[in-house]
Write a protein that holds these residues in place. Structure first.
Motif, short mmCIF file in Angstrom:
data_model
loop_
_atom_site.label_atom_id
_atom_site.label_comp_id
_atom_site.label_asym_id
_atom_site.label_seq_id
_atom_site.Cartn_x
_atom_site.Cartn_y
_atom_site.Cartn_z
N MET A 107 2.21 -15.06 -1.46
CA MET A 107 1.86 -14.40 -2.73
C MET A 107 3.10 -14.35 -3.64
SD MET A 107 -0.84 -11.29 -1.87
CE MET A 107 -0.22 -10.61 -0.35
N ARG A 109 -0.43 -12.29 -13.25
CA ARG A 109 -1.80 -12.19 -12.79
C ARG A 109 -2.00 -11.08 -11.77
NH1 ARG A 109 -4.12 -14.53 -9.01
NH2 ARG A 109 -2.24 -15.63 -8.38
N THR A 168 -1.97 -7.57 -9.71
CA THR A 168 -2.10 -6.14 -10.01
C THR A 168 -0.99 -5.39 -9.27
OG1 THR A 168 -3.45 -5.67 -8.06
CG2 THR A 168 -4.62 -6.41 -10.06
N GLU A 216 -1.37 -3.03 -7.15
CA GLU A 216 -1.73 -2.89 -5.73
C GLU A 216 -1.45 -4.18 -4.96
OE1 GLU A 216 -2.63 0.29 -4.57
OE2 GLU A 216 -1.91 0.54 -6.64
N GLN A 217 -1.64 -5.32 -5.63
CA GLN A 217 -1.33 -6.60 -4.99
C GLN A 217 0.18 -6.75 -4.79
OE1 GLN A 217 -3.38 -9.29 -7.63
NE2 GLN A 217 -5.26 -9.25 -6.40
N LEU A 266 2.24 -4.29 -4.24
CA LEU A 266 2.60 -3.45 -3.09
C LEU A 266 2.17 -4.12 -1.78
CD1 LEU A 266 1.74 0.08 -4.54
CD2 LEU A 266 3.99 -1.00 -4.34
N GLU A 267 1.04 -4.81 -1.80
CA GLU A 267 0.59 -5.54 -0.61
C GLU A 267 1.58 -6.64 -0.25
OE1 GLU A 267 -2.01 -4.63 1.18
OE2 GLU A 267 -1.65 -6.19 2.67
N PHE A 304 -2.94 -2.31 0.76
CA PHE A 304 -3.20 -2.11 -0.66
C PHE A 304 -4.30 -3.09 -1.09
CE2 PHE A 304 1.12 -0.85 0.35
CZ PHE A 304 1.20 0.43 -0.16
N GLU A 305 -3.93 -4.30 -1.53
CA GLU A 305 -4.95 -5.24 -2.00
C GLU A 305 -4.41 -6.67 -1.92
OE1 GLU A 305 -5.79 -4.58 -6.17
OE2 GLU A 305 -6.97 -6.42 -6.32
N TYR A 306 -5.17 -7.59 -1.32
CA TYR A 306 -4.76 -8.98 -1.26
C TYR A 306 -4.96 -9.66 -2.62
CZ TYR A 306 -4.69 -9.00 3.90
OH TYR A 306 -4.40 -8.76 5.22
N GLY A 321 -3.80 -16.17 -5.08
CA GLY A 321 -2.43 -16.53 -4.71
C GLY A 321 -2.38 -17.22 -3.35
N ILE A 322 -3.16 -16.69 -2.41
CA ILE A 322 -3.14 -17.26 -1.06
C ILE A 322 -3.86 -18.62 -1.05
CG2 ILE A 322 -3.88 -16.86 1.33
CD1 ILE A 322 -3.32 -13.80 0.59
N ALA A 361 -1.09 -20.81 -2.34
CA ALA A 361 0.10 -20.88 -1.48
C ALA A 361 -0.21 -21.48 -0.12
CB ALA A 361 0.71 -19.49 -1.30
#
Lengths: 354, 354
Positions: free
Chosen positions: A172, A183, A185, A187-188, A190-191, B38-40, B44-45, B48
């Motif tokens: 990521m 793009r 967020t 929360e993303q 922090l993930e 949190f949130e994926y 992005g994955i 990547a």
């Protein structure tokens, strides 16, 4: 905390040298990697693995992952000495990721010296970094503390879980870095931190819980503590970069706004883009995306972040995470000395002065 | 053999897509990698990991490692369909090593297209390649064939043993390639092959033995068969390069002596240096070590190899290894159809016409 780190350091380096000696010979190769079918070349493996790996390790590093593992083992009522080889697992893994990350980022330096791929060549560096992903995992097979099979299997399953997630986090991060558009967020973001750096912390905590046979609840709280501290650390880093830059913005000749220059979409940037008016949001996104920035642009970006309340927002998230980490310590049911060590560890990590 | 390969190919690719779909979403990420804290960022994955990995897989490859695994499973009296997810483990690992090796060697192309780091960037390629070292290992945790814990632990211990040795083999190869002097012995060269390519073959064989619960003796013979075939394959490759070059040496405009131009210290080169008179040995070592070679130098190097009896020597070693491989098949106590498949597999690998 600093004392604990300094006390353990020599023993940890000795334990690493047991796994991978500074000087390899046939006897070591046969005992650690197994009998050759034909014949090993110890000199080649010296140059390809031992030399580059120790070159990096000897540049420093506080070995805090190994020490945190030992702190956990003691908190769980066991003698850290008995589990010393396991303490090297997250430490060797971490240093392996450093080598690989530096190749991926095309970094010039590492710990004030040339990055490993500049000193040893990209092929040697990369193979050594990747070897450091597997050498420590062999410790569980070698089974130094005579663990029952179920704990060894749990350790492997845990390591595969966490090491898969580190590659999600790194994926990521790389992807966002390569994209012009913003793009992700918050929360993303922090993930990404939870995966990329949190997982190594989780390995430290979970490995200590698994080898000493703790309950799943204890393992979960220990892992959450370590992950949360790691994410808080990353946010702290992001805040520091902006705060130091604001302080230095008038101070010509000094680098400032490093994260913005590097195009990092930090928590503060993501906050500012989501919370600012469209003109400022677009301006900030453009500055972060640009290959090169003037000092005026950097100052402008910092202003937009500051006016959006990005610093307060990030500080608040870091504080929430710290509180969460402490709540996980409280849930661990360990003695007050051990709990104090984990609390001071969290403080050491979050409140450091750069 | 070709038929067996073609028959299985779609099912193997479907099984790989079960592990890592061509299109990833949150539901897949949560089920394979676990709940996010949190949130994926699935997009992005996708960029990547899924995009680069499938870009490489879709370029071809016979998936022979997966098929050999299934042949072994059948030889051991089990239904290959039940173990299909495990067949993807060596295949994904192999493709991961291809990406990483290409970065290490700074390769330009792979399977007639730009090497992955040229198409996706070094950071994305390397992270994807490394993720392919860990994604397949998670299959053992997911436990598709409902294996008992002791087999899962054995599988992990086996994988750590073999994946450590692949890095020894790669380390020796890189080290020799970077050195001007010719230092390796012929036995060390064969060990490099046994580690670098043999270990992936051993993973195929041992994994099949472990998941179907074979004895240690069976596992050992199966592993030795696979390793021996892999080493014989490498020698065959080295011989072919010299033989084709001798045929083309007068044929101006065509590339010849590729291994010598690349500075490869192959079994034939090592033989010639050890067995030729000092003047020829030194001349050959100089030509192999030089950054650039004229056609005359290449022709001279080929002459020295030929006069030393290098081709016959290497052919004889390959034949000995093939015989050894067949002896391991005989020791396996499997039905004649399965034994025939393993024998024809060895022939397919060793006697290919480039």
């Amino acid at each position: 905390m600093q004392e604990t780190l300094a006390e353990w350091r020599p023993a940890i380096d000795d334990a690493i040298a047991e796994i991978l000696p500074r000087r390899v010979d046939s006897a070591y190769l046969e005992s650690f990697f197994g009998e050759p079918t034909f014949e090993y070349d110890p000199e080649g493996i010296q140059r390809a693995l031992a030399d580059p790996i120790w070159d990096l390790l000897d540049r420093g590093g506080k070995r805090w992952r190994a020490v945190l593992f030992l702190v956990f083992v003691e908190a769980f009522g066991e003698d850290p000495e008995d589990y010393l080889p396991y303490a090297t697992i997250p430490e060797i893994l971490h240093n392996g990721t450093i080598i690989v990350d530096d190749v991926e980022d095309e970094a010039e330096t590492r710990r004030s010296e040339p990055a490993l791929h500049h000193r040893f060549g990209q092929d040697v560096a990369l193979n050594a970094g990747n070897a450091m992903y597997f050498i420590p995992l062999k410790i569980i097979t070698n089974n130094p503390a005579d663990l029952p099979p179920d704990r060894r299997l749990s350790a492997y399953e845990m390591l595969m879980y966490e090491l898969n997630r580190t590659h999600l986090g790194q994926g990521m991060d790389i992807c966002w870095h390569n994209e012009r558009e913003v793009r992700a967020t918050r929360e993303q973001y922090l993930e990404m931190c939870a995966c990329k750096t949190g997982c190594l912390g989780r390995i430290v905590a979970r490995l200590a819980a698994i080898v000493t046979g703790q309950s799943e609840t204890v393992e979960r709280h220990a892992a959450a503590y370590a992950e949360t501290v790691a994410v808080a650390f990353q946010i702290g880093d992001d805040v520091l970069d902006v705060e130091n830059s604001l302080g230095r913005a008038g101070d010509f000749g000094k680098a400032f706004g490093n994260d913005i220059r590097e195009g990092k979409k930090t928590l503060l940037v993501l906050h500012a883009i989501e919370e600012s008016d469209p003109a400022d949001a677009e301006r900030l996104a453009d500055i972060v995306a640009a290959e090169e920035n003037t000092d005026d642009e950097i100052a402008d970006a910092l202003r937009i972040i500051e006016e959006s309340g990005g610093i307060e927002y990030a500080r608040e998230r870091a504080r929430e995470l710290s509180d969460e980490a402490l709540a996980h310590v409280d849930a661990l049911d360990i003695d007050s000395h051990a709990a104090e060590q984990l609390r001071s560890f969290a403080e050491f990590v979050v409140d450091r002065d750069v």
